[in-house]
Write a protein that holds these residues in place. Structure first.
Motif, PDB file in Angstrom:
ATOM      1  N   VAL A 271     -74.752  -0.357  13.234  1.00  0.00           N
ATOM      2  CA  VAL A 271     -75.415   0.589  12.326  1.00  0.00           C
ATOM      3  C   VAL A 271     -74.424   1.670  11.924  1.00  0.00           C
ATOM      4  CG1 VAL A 271     -77.329   2.189  12.016  1.00  0.00           C
ATOM      5  CG2 VAL A 271     -77.607   0.211  13.518  1.00  0.00           C
ATOM      6  N   MET A 272     -74.240   1.873  10.638  1.00  0.00           N
ATOM      7  CA  MET A 272     -73.427   2.983  10.138  1.00  0.00           C
ATOM      8  C   MET A 272     -74.355   4.124   9.752  1.00  0.00           C
ATOM      9  SD  MET A 272     -70.988   3.235   6.771  1.00  0.00           S
ATOM     10  CE  MET A 272     -69.804   2.015   7.306  1.00  0.00           C
ATOM     11  N   VAL A 273     -74.102   5.303  10.319  1.00  0.00           N
ATOM     12  CA  VAL A 273     -74.941   6.462  10.011  1.00  0.00           C
ATOM     13  C   VAL A 273     -74.316   7.295   8.902  1.00  0.00           C
ATOM     14  CG1 VAL A 273     -76.033   8.534  10.916  1.00  0.00           C
ATOM     15  CG2 VAL A 273     -75.883   6.491  12.339  1.00  0.00           C
ATOM     16  N   GLU A 274     -73.105   7.766   9.122  1.00  0.00           N
ATOM     17  CA  GLU A 274     -72.371   8.517   8.099  1.00  0.00           C
ATOM     18  C   GLU A 274     -70.914   8.092   8.143  1.00  0.00           C
ATOM     19  OE1 GLU A 274     -74.292  12.868   7.303  1.00  0.00           O
ATOM     20  OE2 GLU A 274     -73.063  12.689   9.101  1.00  0.00           O
ATOM     21  N   ALA A 275     -70.294   7.953   6.984  1.00  0.00           N
ATOM     22  CA  ALA A 275     -68.874   7.599   6.930  1.00  0.00           C
ATOM     23  C   ALA A 275     -68.394   7.649   5.490  1.00  0.00           C
ATOM     24  CB  ALA A 275     -68.627   6.207   7.510  1.00  0.00           C
ATOM     25  N   ARG A 276     -67.110   7.873   5.337  1.00  0.00           N
ATOM     26  CA  ARG A 276     -66.510   7.749   4.014  1.00  0.00           C
ATOM     27  C   ARG A 276     -66.340   6.267   3.689  1.00  0.00           C
ATOM     28  NH1 ARG A 276     -64.246  12.333   1.514  1.00  0.00           N
ATOM     29  NH2 ARG A 276     -64.978  14.180   2.632  1.00  0.00           N
ATOM     30  N   VAL A 277     -66.041   5.981   2.425  1.00  0.00           N
ATOM     31  CA  VAL A 277     -65.857   4.592   2.019  1.00  0.00           C
ATOM     32  C   VAL A 277     -64.671   3.970   2.754  1.00  0.00           C
ATOM     33  CG1 VAL A 277     -65.281   3.077   0.079  1.00  0.00           C
ATOM     34  CG2 VAL A 277     -66.966   4.890  -0.220  1.00  0.00           C
ATOM     35  N   ARG A 278     -63.611   4.735   2.945  1.00  0.00           N
ATOM     36  CA  ARG A 278     -62.460   4.262   3.716  1.00  0.00           C
ATOM     37  C   ARG A 278     -62.511   4.912   5.090  1.00  0.00           C
ATOM     38  NH1 ARG A 278     -57.555   1.847   2.647  1.00  0.00           N
ATOM     39  NH2 ARG A 278     -55.841   2.371   4.073  1.00  0.00           N
ATOM     40  N   MET A 296     -76.142  -2.873   9.335  1.00  0.00           N
ATOM     41  CA  MET A 296     -77.206  -1.948   8.967  1.00  0.00           C
ATOM     42  C   MET A 296     -76.606  -0.596   8.597  1.00  0.00           C
ATOM     43  SD  MET A 296     -79.746  -3.004  12.125  1.00  0.00           S
ATOM     44  CE  MET A 296     -78.339  -3.430  13.174  1.00  0.00           C
ATOM     45  N   ALA A 297     -77.314   0.135   7.762  1.00  0.00           N
ATOM     46  CA  ALA A 297     -76.832   1.454   7.346  1.00  0.00           C
ATOM     47  C   ALA A 297     -78.009   2.389   7.131  1.00  0.00           C
ATOM     48  CB  ALA A 297     -75.998   1.343   6.068  1.00  0.00           C
ATOM     49  N   HIS A 311     -74.024   4.073   1.791  1.00  0.00           N
ATOM     50  CA  HIS A 311     -74.548   3.638   0.501  1.00  0.00           C
ATOM     51  C   HIS A 311     -73.748   2.448  -0.037  1.00  0.00           C
ATOM     52  CE1 HIS A 311     -76.430   7.887  -0.170  1.00  0.00           C
ATOM     53  NE2 HIS A 311     -77.038   7.176   0.771  1.00  0.00           N
ATOM     54  N   HIS A 312     -72.452   2.459   0.207  1.00  0.00           N
ATOM     55  CA  HIS A 312     -71.633   1.296  -0.178  1.00  0.00           C
ATOM     56  C   HIS A 312     -72.078   0.054   0.592  1.00  0.00           C
ATOM     57  CE1 HIS A 312     -68.157  -1.217  -1.049  1.00  0.00           C
ATOM     58  NE2 HIS A 312     -68.006  -1.384   0.245  1.00  0.00           N
ATOM     59  N   GLN A 313     -72.323   0.197   1.880  1.00  0.00           N
ATOM     60  CA  GLN A 313     -72.781  -0.934   2.677  1.00  0.00           C
ATOM     61  C   GLN A 313     -74.133  -1.449   2.185  1.00  0.00           C
ATOM     62  OE1 GLN A 313     -71.409  -2.711   5.182  1.00  0.00           O
ATOM     63  NE2 GLN A 313     -69.482  -1.575   5.004  1.00  0.00           N
ATOM     64  N   LEU A 314     -75.011  -0.535   1.800  1.00  0.00           N
ATOM     65  CA  LEU A 314     -76.326  -0.947   1.306  1.00  0.00           C
ATOM     66  C   LEU A 314     -76.192  -1.712  -0.011  1.00  0.00           C
ATOM     67  CD1 LEU A 314     -78.349   2.275   2.170  1.00  0.00           C
ATOM     68  CD2 LEU A 314     -78.491   0.056   3.311  1.00  0.00           C
ATOM     69  N   GLU A 316     -73.756  -3.537  -0.661  1.00  0.00           N
ATOM     70  CA  GLU A 316     -73.164  -4.817  -0.270  1.00  0.00           C
ATOM     71  C   GLU A 316     -74.102  -5.618   0.640  1.00  0.00           C
ATOM     72  OE1 GLU A 316     -70.154  -6.037  -1.335  1.00  0.00           O
ATOM     73  OE2 GLU A 316     -70.233  -4.321  -2.704  1.00  0.00           O
ATOM     74  N   ASP A 317     -75.376  -5.351   0.551  1.00  0.00           N
ATOM     75  CA  ASP A 317     -76.420  -6.134   1.218  1.00  0.00           C
ATOM     76  C   ASP A 317     -76.587  -5.848   2.703  1.00  0.00           C
ATOM     77  OD1 ASP A 317     -77.140  -7.434  -1.134  1.00  0.00           O
ATOM     78  OD2 ASP A 317     -75.611  -8.969  -0.854  1.00  0.00           O
ATOM     79  N   ALA A 318     -76.099  -4.715   3.195  1.00  0.00           N
ATOM     80  CA  ALA A 318     -76.476  -4.298   4.545  1.00  0.00           C
ATOM     81  C   ALA A 318     -77.960  -3.933   4.537  1.00  0.00           C
ATOM     82  CB  ALA A 318     -75.637  -3.107   5.001  1.00  0.00           C
ATOM     83  N   THR A 319     -78.578  -3.974   5.703  1.00  0.00           N
ATOM     84  CA  THR A 319     -80.004  -3.654   5.808  1.00  0.00           C
ATOM     85  C   THR A 319     -80.197  -2.150   5.949  1.00  0.00           C
ATOM     86  OG1 THR A 319     -80.481  -5.779   6.857  1.00  0.00           O
ATOM     87  CG2 THR A 319     -82.106  -4.030   7.148  1.00  0.00           C
ATOM     88  N   LEU A 320     -81.089  -1.590   5.158  1.00  0.00           N
ATOM     89  CA  LEU A 320     -81.413  -0.172   5.262  1.00  0.00           C
ATOM     90  C   LEU A 320     -82.325   0.027   6.473  1.00  0.00           C
ATOM     91  CD1 LEU A 320     -82.416   2.167   2.357  1.00  0.00           C
ATOM     92  CD2 LEU A 320     -83.674   2.222   4.506  1.00  0.00           C
ATOM     93  N   VAL A 321     -81.939   0.939   7.359  1.00  0.00           N
ATOM     94  CA  VAL A 321     -82.760   1.248   8.531  1.00  0.00           C
ATOM     95  C   VAL A 321     -82.912   2.750   8.661  1.00  0.00           C
ATOM     96  CG1 VAL A 321     -82.212  -0.842   9.841  1.00  0.00           C
ATOM     97  CG2 VAL A 321     -80.714   1.152  10.034  1.00  0.00           C
ATOM     98  N   THR A 322     -84.067   3.169   9.174  1.00  0.00           N
ATOM     99  CA  THR A 322     -84.342   4.596   9.352  1.00  0.00           C
ATOM    100  C   THR A 322     -84.912   4.912  10.725  1.00  0.00           C
ATOM    101  OG1 THR A 322     -86.575   4.389   8.411  1.00  0.00           O
ATOM    102  CG2 THR A 322     -84.784   4.891   6.877  1.00  0.00           C
ATOM    103  N   SER A 323     -85.066   3.903  11.583  1.00  0.00           N
ATOM    104  CA  SER A 323     -85.643   4.140  12.908  1.00  0.00           C
ATOM    105  C   SER A 323     -85.158   3.070  13.876  1.00  0.00           C
ATOM    106  CB  SER A 323     -87.176   4.114  12.852  1.00  0.00           C
ATOM    107  OG  SER A 323     -87.635   2.803  12.554  1.00  0.00           O
ATOM    108  N   ALA A 324     -85.313   3.363  15.162  1.00  0.00           N
ATOM    109  CA  ALA A 324     -84.954   2.386  16.183  1.00  0.00           C
ATOM    110  C   ALA A 324     -85.800   1.128  16.059  1.00  0.00           C
ATOM    111  CB  ALA A 324     -85.116   3.007  17.578  1.00  0.00           C
ATOM    112  N   ALA A 325     -87.070   1.298  15.713  1.00  0.00           N
ATOM    113  CA  ALA A 325     -87.959   0.141  15.576  1.00  0.00           C
ATOM    114  C   ALA A 325     -87.485  -0.787  14.471  1.00  0.00           C
ATOM    115  CB  ALA A 325     -89.382   0.606  15.304  1.00  0.00           C
ATOM    116  N   GLU A 326     -87.005  -0.211  13.370  1.00  0.00           N
ATOM    117  CA  GLU A 326     -86.509  -1.048  12.271  1.00  0.00           C
ATOM    118  C   GLU A 326     -85.234  -1.778  12.671  1.00  0.00           C
ATOM    119  OE1 GLU A 326     -88.269   1.650   8.573  1.00  0.00           O
ATOM    120  OE2 GLU A 326     -86.110   1.568   8.943  1.00  0.00           O
TER     121      GLU A 326
END
Length: 404
Positions: A271-278, A296-297, A311-314, A316-326
């Motif tokens: 899971v990526m929470v926050e990061a720059r593109v590079r 996931m992002a 947002h770049h990962q999303l 590129e078809d990463a899964t959007l997640v907002t909770s541990a359950a997701e």
């Protein structure tokens, strides 16, 4: 691979619990023998020491050396560094290896070496032998481990949480919620021990007495960065510090990148929470994709530079997640952790038959309206309208007053 079925060392005495196959039933200095005999033990057939020695003369992710070890075995490769391969980059570094000193450090610091074939070796690391990203490939020759946890058992249910070192308050809060939520659901939180998102993930897991694993780009005896020393001490006491670098080794940029592949391989998803593109976090999710792990992002404010990576990962078809359950729903076998579809609050009108709803919508929210006017607005007869108005009044949804 190796003839050992266990090969796990006691984390205090460094005594091997079972030996067989190439080790010849002799743990050398690792089973209490004088450390002065460690180098000789490599020559007489201790595969564990040979792997430790080879890891000491190479950089993590060295595909050429890994291929040699797979084809010839670690003992033969180590021996060749004194012969046909003396002038290789590994042979030239051989004289710098001090196995005796390394063993003493491991004994003092409660560090063990886990290798393929051990019960503590996570089999998912073997996937690294088949993928490549940049100039890095190959599964580790072994891992130095410090802490009371059992590595293989812990990472069977694990999630990596990664991100920037310069996290925002939003990112830290989200990371804490995700890591604590996962830990409370018996998931192991894996990260890299860095400032920012990494250390927030470790802290949150520890705060709820959960499991956490820090994969380092330095030796486990001196984890980096030093500013996180208190967290590393807690992880050493209650979790696991892991590195494919020998004790005493310092981090470097290539070592951070090769470390990322171990984080991705150990985890069921990243899971990526926050990061720059590079960023290093992007590199970790790149490894996750190549290893067929779940990417996931977490979305963030579009005005924040630290949200560019997720947002770049999303995109590129990463899964959007907002909770541990997701997160757990995404990594669990299909159908085993399915969440209910999100729904808004239920309203009384949601349960009204269509004819009653038409009449109800024709009644003004304030003031009044005559029944004849309501009937005309609905296109219904007055008798039908009066019946429906009575029904709505019984439900407590309308009332009659002097205005209508």
């Amino acid at each position: 691979m190796t003839g050992e079925t266990s090969g796990q060392w006691d984390r205090n005495s460094m005594t091997r619990s079972q030996t067989s196959g190439r080790s010849g039933g002799n743990g050398g200095a690792m089973s209490g023998e004088s450390p002065g005999h460690v180098d000789q033990a490599v020559e007489v057939g201790d595969e564990r020491l040979a792997r430790m020695a080879l890891a000491s003369v190479s950089e993590p992710g060295d595909k050429q050396l890994a291929d040699l070890v797979d084809s010839e075995g670690p003992l033969a490769v180590w021996s060749s560094l004194s012969g046909s391969r003396r002038d290789t980059r590994w042979g030239r570094r051989k004289a710098l290896v001090r196995l005796q000193e390394m063993v003493l450090v491991m004994q003092r610091r409660g560090i063990r070496f886990v290798m393929p074939g051990d019960t503590e070796w996570p089999e998912q690391l073997d996937d690294l032998a088949h993928v490549e990203l940049g100039r890095v490939q190959a599964r580790p020759l072994g891992l130095w481990v410090s802490g009371p946890g059992h590595l293989a058992a812990w990472v069977r249910d694990s999630v990596a949480i990664v991100g920037t070192r310069t996290s925002t308050h939003y990112g830290e809060v989200v990371t804490g919620d995700l890591a604590a939520g996962l830990a409370l659901r018996d998931m192991t939180v894996v990260s890299g021990g860095a400032y920012g998102i990494d250390v927030c993930a470790h802290r949150a897991a520890l705060a709820v007495d959960g499991r956490t694993v820090a994969v380092l780009a330095s030796g486990v005896d001196q984890p980096y960065p030093r500013g996180n020393a208190r967290v590393f001490d807690e992880i050493r006491a209650r979790g696991l510090l892991v590195s494919e670098l020998p004790p005493g080794e310092r981090p470097s940029r290539p070592r951070f990148l090769s470390r990322n592949r171990v984080i991705a391989a150990l985890s069921m998803g990243s899971v990526m929470v926050e990061a720059r593109v590079r960023s290093g976090a992007q590199n970790t999710l790149g490894w996750a994709e190549r290893l067929s792990r779940v990417r996931m992002a977490v979305p963030g404010p579009i005005t924040s530079a630290q949200s560019e990576g997720p947002h770049h990962q999303l995109r590129e078809d990463a899964t959007l997640v907002t909770s541990a359950a997701e997160i757990i729903e995404r990594i669990a076998p299909m159908g085993q952790q399915t969440l209910p579809l999100p729904q808004g609050p239920s309203r009384v009108v949601d349960r009204l038959p269509a004819d009653l709803n038409d009449v109800f919508e024709a009644v003004p929210g304030s003031g009044g309206r005559l029944a004849e006017e309501i009937a005309a607005a609905c296109g219904r007869t007055l008798v039908q309208t009066l019946t429906d108005l009575g029904n709505l009044e019984e439900r407590g949804m309308i009332e009659e007053n002097a205005e209508g």
